[in-house]
Write a protein that holds these residues in place. Structure first.
Motif, PDB file in Angstrom:
ATOM      1  N   LEU A 154      61.072  87.232  35.665  1.00  0.00           N
ATOM      2  CA  LEU A 154      61.066  86.703  37.030  1.00  0.00           C
ATOM      3  C   LEU A 154      60.115  85.511  37.086  1.00  0.00           C
ATOM      4  CD1 LEU A 154      60.777  90.108  38.894  1.00  0.00           C
ATOM      5  CD2 LEU A 154      62.803  88.649  38.854  1.00  0.00           C
ATOM      6  N   PRO A 155      60.382  84.565  37.982  1.00  0.00           N
ATOM      7  CA  PRO A 155      59.477  83.416  38.098  1.00  0.00           C
ATOM      8  C   PRO A 155      58.110  83.856  38.564  1.00  0.00           C
ATOM      9  CG  PRO A 155      61.045  83.461  39.917  1.00  0.00           C
ATOM     10  CD  PRO A 155      61.486  84.509  38.946  1.00  0.00           C
ATOM     11  N   THR A 156      57.080  83.272  38.006  1.00  0.00           N
ATOM     12  CA  THR A 156      55.730  83.601  38.434  1.00  0.00           C
ATOM     13  C   THR A 156      55.390  82.822  39.698  1.00  0.00           C
ATOM     14  OG1 THR A 156      54.720  81.824  37.163  1.00  0.00           O
ATOM     15  CG2 THR A 156      55.051  83.922  36.021  1.00  0.00           C
ATOM     16  N   GLY A 157      54.398  83.319  40.429  1.00  0.00           N
ATOM     17  CA  GLY A 157      53.979  82.615  41.629  1.00  0.00           C
ATOM     18  C   GLY A 157      53.534  81.197  41.344  1.00  0.00           C
ATOM     19  N   MET A 158      52.888  80.995  40.197  1.00  0.00           N
ATOM     20  CA  MET A 158      52.393  79.669  39.847  1.00  0.00           C
ATOM     21  C   MET A 158      53.544  78.704  39.607  1.00  0.00           C
ATOM     22  SD  MET A 158      49.730  77.829  39.529  1.00  0.00           S
ATOM     23  CE  MET A 158      48.402  79.035  39.350  1.00  0.00           C
ATOM     24  N   VAL A 165      56.231  72.280  45.340  1.00  0.00           N
ATOM     25  CA  VAL A 165      55.524  71.018  45.571  1.00  0.00           C
ATOM     26  C   VAL A 165      56.301  69.858  44.955  1.00  0.00           C
ATOM     27  CG1 VAL A 165      53.417  69.730  45.046  1.00  0.00           C
ATOM     28  CG2 VAL A 165      53.276  72.133  45.781  1.00  0.00           C
ATOM     29  N   SER A 166      56.828  70.059  43.760  1.00  0.00           N
ATOM     30  CA  SER A 166      57.597  69.005  43.097  1.00  0.00           C
ATOM     31  C   SER A 166      58.843  68.642  43.894  1.00  0.00           C
ATOM     32  CB  SER A 166      57.991  69.448  41.686  1.00  0.00           C
ATOM     33  OG  SER A 166      56.856  69.631  40.870  1.00  0.00           O
ATOM     34  N   MET A 167      59.472  69.641  44.515  1.00  0.00           N
ATOM     35  CA  MET A 167      60.677  69.392  45.297  1.00  0.00           C
ATOM     36  C   MET A 167      60.374  68.515  46.502  1.00  0.00           C
ATOM     37  SD  MET A 167      63.445  72.119  46.812  1.00  0.00           S
ATOM     38  CE  MET A 167      62.135  73.238  47.316  1.00  0.00           C
ATOM     39  N   ARG A 204      53.168  76.831  54.498  1.00  0.00           N
ATOM     40  CA  ARG A 204      52.018  76.012  54.912  1.00  0.00           C
ATOM     41  C   ARG A 204      50.841  76.207  53.958  1.00  0.00           C
ATOM     42  NH1 ARG A 204      49.534  77.934  60.330  1.00  0.00           N
ATOM     43  NH2 ARG A 204      48.845  79.564  58.896  1.00  0.00           N
ATOM     44  N   GLN A 205      50.557  77.453  53.618  1.00  0.00           N
ATOM     45  CA  GLN A 205      49.415  77.727  52.749  1.00  0.00           C
ATOM     46  C   GLN A 205      49.632  77.155  51.346  1.00  0.00           C
ATOM     47  OE1 GLN A 205      47.496  78.430  55.465  1.00  0.00           O
ATOM     48  NE2 GLN A 205      46.332  79.556  53.923  1.00  0.00           N
ATOM     49  N   MET A 206      50.856  77.278  50.840  1.00  0.00           N
ATOM     50  CA  MET A 206      51.150  76.770  49.504  1.00  0.00           C
ATOM     51  C   MET A 206      50.998  75.259  49.450  1.00  0.00           C
ATOM     52  SD  MET A 206      54.567  77.525  47.230  1.00  0.00           S
ATOM     53  CE  MET A 206      54.232  79.296  47.268  1.00  0.00           C
ATOM     54  N   GLY A 211      47.025  70.277  48.361  1.00  0.00           N
ATOM     55  CA  GLY A 211      46.306  69.105  48.826  1.00  0.00           C
ATOM     56  C   GLY A 211      46.929  68.379  49.995  1.00  0.00           C
ATOM     57  N   TYR A 212      48.009  68.944  50.570  1.00  0.00           N
ATOM     58  CA  TYR A 212      48.668  68.294  51.698  1.00  0.00           C
ATOM     59  C   TYR A 212      48.176  68.880  53.021  1.00  0.00           C
ATOM     60  CZ  TYR A 212      51.725  66.460  48.128  1.00  0.00           C
ATOM     61  OH  TYR A 212      52.193  65.811  47.022  1.00  0.00           O
ATOM     62  N   ASP A 213      48.218  68.062  54.051  1.00  0.00           N
ATOM     63  CA  ASP A 213      47.939  68.528  55.403  1.00  0.00           C
ATOM     64  C   ASP A 213      49.234  69.118  55.934  1.00  0.00           C
ATOM     65  OD1 ASP A 213      47.205  68.989  58.000  1.00  0.00           O
ATOM     66  OD2 ASP A 213      47.100  66.873  58.564  1.00  0.00           O
ATOM     67  N   ALA A 214      49.403  70.423  55.792  1.00  0.00           N
ATOM     68  CA  ALA A 214      50.640  71.103  56.170  1.00  0.00           C
ATOM     69  C   ALA A 214      50.460  71.813  57.505  1.00  0.00           C
ATOM     70  CB  ALA A 214      51.050  72.100  55.090  1.00  0.00           C
ATOM     71  N   VAL A 215      51.431  71.651  58.391  1.00  0.00           N
ATOM     72  CA  VAL A 215      51.365  72.239  59.725  1.00  0.00           C
ATOM     73  C   VAL A 215      52.711  72.849  60.076  1.00  0.00           C
ATOM     74  CG1 VAL A 215      49.582  70.675  60.564  1.00  0.00           C
ATOM     75  CG2 VAL A 215      51.983  70.031  60.784  1.00  0.00           C
TER      76      VAL A 215
END
Length: 284
Positions: A154-158, A165-167, A204-206, A211-215
């Motif tokens: 399974l894909p890891t959280g990392m 983020v890349s998407m 938002r947390q991810m 490093g982004y200002d996510a809202v």
């Protein structure tokens, strides 16, 4: 039949028929969710009141079905780039769908029905949900029957976070923006009342950790001023769009519509993505 053996393998059949024990460790799931959300009350506030948010048992898929689903998605995207196809589907699309600033659609969804002769596409979604929740669900599975002693990869959280983020960064680059991507808004009508609001918080947390200002915002909170999409006192660069107003033509979505049409902000998925990929008339 050979088709059945290819898509619904005996191994997957046996697992779905015999591995009926509870595989979800809800305490481990809550721990993962609360760590990801950086909120010790996350499960109490957002998960436990939503009884059907997670299943207690998995569904097992043979690898051939995964390959078939990926091939379907690739075929859809290939067809969507054909000039003759675009001319046809845009002929019945709203005018706003003719606006193309580059983004191809983040988190597009391709629901399928698992039939005996292989997976069948149900629809295409530009407001698909569940990815953030499922990434953490994978961390909380118990090997409670013999067949699961060697759990599937399974894909890891990392890796999931890196891919997410890349998407969004790729969508920003496709927009052709010359300034750095700084602020990302996750948008839906009355977001806190949405059943999948917990996912908005995880997104938002991810993005914030990257490093982004996510809202998280409702569309009527935006203003379009001096050629910029504003939220509060700050400029929004990219909108992660979960609205079901696919043409952005509701009055409360006017600022978002202006920002999309002018290219002031990257909107993903957007009206053009919906027109090319998700309009159900296209499935014929």
């Amino acid at each position: 039949s050979p088709v059945r053996e290819q898509h619904v393998s005996p191994g997957a059949d046996r697992l779905n028929q015999s591995c009926l024990c509870l595989t979800l460790d809800r305490e481990a799931l809550c721990a993962a969710l609360e760590q990801e959300a950086d909120d010790a009350e996350f499960c109490k506030a957002h998960v436990r009141p939503r009884n059907n948010l997670f299943s207690n048992v998995p569904v097992f898929l043979p690898s051939a079905s995964i390959v078939a689903m990926q091939a379907t998605v690739s075929a859809i995207h290939g067809v969507s780039q054909l000039p003759a196809y675009q001319e046809q589907v845009l002929s019945w699309a709203p005018e706003i769908a003719h606006v193309d600033h580059g983004p191809i659609g983040a988190f597009m969804g391709y629901p399928v029905h698992l039939a005996v002769d292989g997976p069948k596409l149900i629809e295409v979604n530009t407001n698909a949900g569940g990815a953030f929740l499922n990434a953490l669900l994978a961390k909380a599975q118990l090997a409670c029957c013999e067949q699961m002693k060697r759990p599937p990869r399974l894909p890891t959280g990392m890796s999931f976070a890196t891919d997410v983020v890349s998407m969004f960064e790729a969508e920003w680059q496709l927009q052709g923006a010359t300034r750095p991507l700084r602020r990302i808004a996750i948008v839906d009508d009355a977001p806190e009342g949405q059943y999948l609001y917990p996912e908005f918080v995880l997104a938002r947390q991810m993005l914030s950790r990257a490093g982004y200002d996510a809202v998280i915002a409702a569309p009527e909170q935006f203003r379009f001023e001096a050629g910029r999409l504003m939220l509060g006192t700050g400029v929004v660069d990219l909108v992660y769009n979960r609205l079901v107003d696919f043409a952005l033509d509701q009055p409360g979505h006017a600022a978002l519509r202006e920002a999309y049409v002018s290219g002031a902000a990257a909107v993903t998925p957007n009206p053009r993505n919906h027109a090319l990929l998700a309009d159900k008339r296209n499935l014929v």
